[in-house]
Scaffold this active site. Structure first.
Site, mmCIF file in Angstrom:
data_model
loop_
_atom_site.group_PDB
_atom_site.id
_atom_site.type_symbol
_atom_site.label_atom_id
_atom_site.label_comp_id
_atom_site.label_asym_id
_atom_site.label_seq_id
_atom_site.Cartn_x
_atom_site.Cartn_y
_atom_site.Cartn_z
ATOM 1 N N SER A 109 -19.593 40.007 -3.727
ATOM 2 C CA SER A 109 -18.382 40.835 -4.044
ATOM 3 C C SER A 109 -18.979 42.012 -5.113
ATOM 4 O O SER A 109 -18.088 42.865 -5.628
ATOM 5 C CB SER A 109 -17.446 39.871 -4.469
ATOM 6 O OG SER A 109 -17.812 39.101 -5.837
ATOM 7 N N LYS A 146 -18.711 44.697 -13.969
ATOM 8 C CA LYS A 146 -18.084 44.548 -12.782
ATOM 9 C C LYS A 146 -16.297 44.232 -13.122
ATOM 10 O O LYS A 146 -16.164 43.881 -14.143
ATOM 11 C CB LYS A 146 -18.220 43.286 -12.093
ATOM 12 C CG LYS A 146 -17.822 42.868 -10.608
ATOM 13 C CD LYS A 146 -18.214 41.262 -10.106
ATOM 14 C CE LYS A 146 -17.866 40.948 -8.782
ATOM 15 N NZ LYS A 146 -18.311 39.882 -8.318
ATOM 16 N N SER A 184 -22.816 36.492 -5.111
ATOM 17 C CA SER A 184 -22.523 37.958 -5.117
ATOM 18 C C SER A 184 -22.961 38.760 -6.273
ATOM 19 O O SER A 184 -22.693 39.811 -6.304
ATOM 20 C CB SER A 184 -20.873 37.896 -5.875
ATOM 21 O OG SER A 184 -20.202 37.492 -4.791
HETATM 22 N N1 GLN Z 1 -19.299 35.839 -0.235
HETATM 23 C C1 GLN Z 1 -18.960 34.525 -1.005
HETATM 24 C C2 GLN Z 1 -17.355 34.518 -1.107
HETATM 25 O O1 GLN Z 1 -16.858 35.415 -0.521
HETATM 26 C C3 GLN Z 1 -19.531 34.497 -2.657
HETATM 27 C C4 GLN Z 1 -18.518 35.392 -3.482
HETATM 28 C C5 GLN Z 1 -18.984 35.334 -4.591
HETATM 29 O O2 GLN Z 1 -20.106 34.965 -5.026
HETATM 30 N N2 GLN Z 1 -18.293 35.773 -5.894
HETATM 31 O O3 GLN Z 1 -16.938 33.525 -1.454
#
Ligand code: GLN
Length: 508
Positions: A155, A80, A179
Site C-alpha cells: 500500500s 506515507k 506494504s
Molecule cells: N497487501 C496487504 C493487504 O492488503 C498488506 C497491506 C499492508 O502491508 N499494509 O492487507
C-alpha cells in the site's frame, strides 16, 4: 533528473554537512521535480513547498550559525499519508479523513523533524493501507516510474513511486503484510520492515495493530539503515514498543558492503517459490532469485533449503487476522470525531449520521475488510475463523524458530511477480491478495525482513527478501549491503541508474 534528485540520502547528508550544497537548494531541486513530474506519477497527496523551504532555510541558518545540526539535517523526506503530522493534512488515503489536520505528530514524524529533515509532503497509499497496488486510494492512481502503465506496488505505492522517480530522496512506508517490501521490490528500491515493536506506532493510523510497523524505503541499503536508526528506539507512548537500545544498523550496512559473508548460514524457503511451490511466480522472478542465491554463495555464505510448512497457510491466516483487527480499529471513524460527516442536518439521529458517513467515507476494499473482520469475530464464528488463524500464526512462528536453529537468515523472492498493469487486479481481490504470498510470514511472526533489488525481469525490477530473527535487523542490512555492493560492482553502476538512463515512463 538533476544530480541532486538522483543522489542518495547519505551523499546528500555529506554534501550538506560539508557546505557544498544548501538545504534550500536540495529542497528546491525536489520541489521543481515534483512540480514537473507528479501530475503524471501521482506519488503525492499533499505537498507544501513553502513550509518545506521554510524548514530548509532554518536548517541552513542553524548550520551557518554554527548550531549543532545532526547528519540528517536538511535532507528532504516524504511520509506515507498514514503517518499523523501536526497541522498537515493526513487522510490514510481515505475520504473519511478528508480535510483532517491532526493536532499532533506521530513519534516517528517528531523524531525526523527533530533530526532536521525537511518534509516535502505526504504520499499516496491504498485506503487505510489495504491493498498491494495503491489503486485502492480514494484520491488518485499512482504510476510506477519504470513503466507508467504499471502499478507502483502497495500500500506504500506513493512512497515507492516518489523515491524511485526522484521526487524524494527517501521515504517512510508502513508494512502490515508487505506494504514496504512489495512496493520497494516492484520499483527497484530497498525497503525494510523492522522487528515488530521496534519502531513506535504512536501516531500511525492503525490498520492491524498486531502487525503494523513503519520503516524506510530508500535507494540504497545504507540509506535505509540511516533512516531506520533515526526512527527506532523505545517510545513510552506506544504500549507495544520494545524497550531496547536503538539498533546499530548503518555500521552493519557498511560492514556488509565489504562483501564478506563467510560462515553466514542462509536458508532458502522451499514454500516460497521452491520445488513444488512455483505456482503464481514469474519465471523471470525465480531466475533472478536463483542467481542471487548463487551470488550469496560466491560471497562465502552456506546455502541450504529450509522447509517451513505452515507458510503455506499464511495467506488465509493473514486475511482473517488483519481484517478482524481492522474492523475494530476502523470503528472510530464515525463522523463524530474527525474528518467527514454526512447527513448531519438536524433531522437525523446519531446512528443515521454514522451510517451515512461510513457508507460514503469508506471505499469498497475497506468495506469488504470490515464485513469480513466483523464476521470472523462474531460469536459462533470466532473459534472457527479468528481462533484458527491465530493458531496458524503460532505455527508460522514455530517454523521460524525452528529454522533459526540451523540458519542465520531465510531468503525468498519479495513478490511472486513484477509490477502488473494498472487495472489488471483491481476487480479481483484474491489476485491482489496473492501479491503478499512471500511477505506475510515475516509479518505474522513479527520478524524483520528487507527487500533489496536483484535485477530485472521483462525490464522491471525484481526484489530479493532477507528475513532474520526478531531484533536481528542488523543481519538483514549486512546481507542486503553485501548483495547490493556485489551487484553494483558487476553492473558498474547503481541499480536505479538503469531507470534514469531510459525515457520517462516507458517500458524497457
Ligand atoms: N497487501 C496487504 C493487504 O492488503 C498488506 C497491506 C499492508 O502491508 N499494509 O492487507
Amino acid at each position: 533528473m538533476s544530480d541532486l534528485t538522483s543522489t542518495d540520502a547519505a551523499e546528500l547528508g555529506r554534501l550538506l554537512t560539508a557546505g557544498e550544497v544548501t538545504a534550500v537548494e536540495v529542497t528546491r531541486a525536489y520541489l521543481d521535480r515534483i512540480a514537473a513530474e507528479d501530475d503524471a506519477l501521482g506519488a503525492y497527496l499533499h505537498v507544501d513547498g513553502e513550509a518545506a523551504l521554510r524548514t530548509a532555510e532554518q536548517v541552513d541558518a542553524a548550520r551557518a550559525g554554527g548550531t549543532a545540526t545532526g547528519p540528517l539535517a536538511g535532507i528532504p523526506l516524504a511520509l506515507k499519508d498514514v503517518v499523523v503530522t501536526e497541522g498537515v493534512p493526513t487522510t490514510s488515503g481515505s475520504k473519511i479523513l478528508e480535510g483532517w489536520r491532526p493536532p499532533y505528530d506521530a513519534t516517528l514524524a517528531a523524531r525526523l523533524k527533530n533530526a532536521g529533515t525537511v518534509l516535502l509532503g505526504k504520499t499516496n497509499m491504498d485506503e487505510f493501507a489495504m491493498g498491494s497496488s495503491t489503486e485502492n486510494s480514494a484520491y488518485r492512481v499512482t504510476r510506477n516510474p519504470w513503466d507508467h502503465d504499471r502499478i507502483p506496488g502497495g500500500s506504500s505505492g506513493g512512497s515507492s513511486a516518489a523515491v524511485a522517480g526522484g521526487l524524494a530522496p527517501w521515504a517512510i512506508g508502513t508494512d502490515t503484510g508487505g506494504s514496504i517490501r512489495q512496493p520497494a521490490a516492484v520499483t527497484g528500491l530497498v525497503g525494510h520492515k523492522p522487528t515488530y515493536g521496534s519502531v513506535s506506532r504512536y501516531g500511525l493510523i492503525a490498520f492491524s495493530s498486531s502487525l503494523d510497523q513503519a520503516g524506510p524505503m530508500t535507494r540504497t541499503v545504507l540509506d535505509a539503515a540511516l533512516l531506520h536508526e533515526a526512527i527506532a528506539g523505545h517510545d513510552p507512548l506506544d504500549s507495544t514498543s520494545i524497550d531496547s537500545p536503538v539498533p546499530v544498523l548503518a555500521e552493519a550496512a557498511r560492514r556488509g558492503a565489504e562483501g564478506d559473508l563467510a560462515g553466514l548460514r542462509v536458508g532458502v524457503v522451499t514454500e516460497l517459490g521452491g520445488d513444488g511451490h512455483t505456482d503464481g511466480y514469474d519465471e523471470g522472478v525465480l531466475a533472478r532469485f536463483a542467481e542471487t542465491v548463487a551470488l550469496l554463495e560466491s560471497l562465502g555464505a552456506e546455502v541450504r533449503p529450509v522447509s517451513c510448512p505452515a507458510f503455506d497457510l499464511a495467506l488465509p491466516a493473514y486475511y482473517l487476522i488483519a481484517p478482524s483487527e481492522a474492523s475494530s480499529n476502523l470503528a472510530r471513524f464515525d463522523g463524530v470525531r474527525y474528518g467527514l460527516r454526512v447527513g448531519d442536518d438536524g433531522d437525523r439521529d446519531l446512528d443515521e449520521v454514522m451510517a451515512l458517513t461510513r457508507e460514503q467515507g469508506f471505499g469498497p476494499e475497506v468495506k469488504r475488510r470490515i464485513i469480513l473482520g466483523t464476521y470472523a469475530l462474531s460469536s459462533g464464528y470466532y473459534d472457527a475463523y479468528y481462533g484458527q488463524a491465530q493458531k496458524v500464526r503460532t505455527l508460522i512462528t514455530r517454523d521460524f524458530t525452528r529454522a533459526w536453529d540451523d540458519v542465520d537468515v531465510l531468503v525468498s523472492p519479495t513478490s511472486p511477480t513484477v509490477a502488473w498493469e494498472v487495472g489488471a487486479r483491481v476487480d479481483d481481490p484474491i489476485a491482489m491478495y496473492a501479491a503478499d504470498l512471500c511477505t506475510l510470514p515475516a509479518s505474522l511472526a513479527g520478524v524483520p525482513a528487507i527487500s533489496v533489488p536483484c535485477g530485472l525481469s521483462e525490464g522491471l525490477p525484481v526484489g530479493f527478501q532477507i528475513m532474520a530473527p526478531a531484533l536481528a535487523d542488523d543481519r538483514c542490512y549486512k546481507v542486503a549491503a553485501a548483495l547490493e555492493a556485489a551487484q553494483d560492482a558487476a553492473r558498474g553502476s547503481r541499480f536505479l541508474d538503469q531507470l534514469a538512463a531510459r525515457p520517462a515512463g516507458s517500458a524497457a
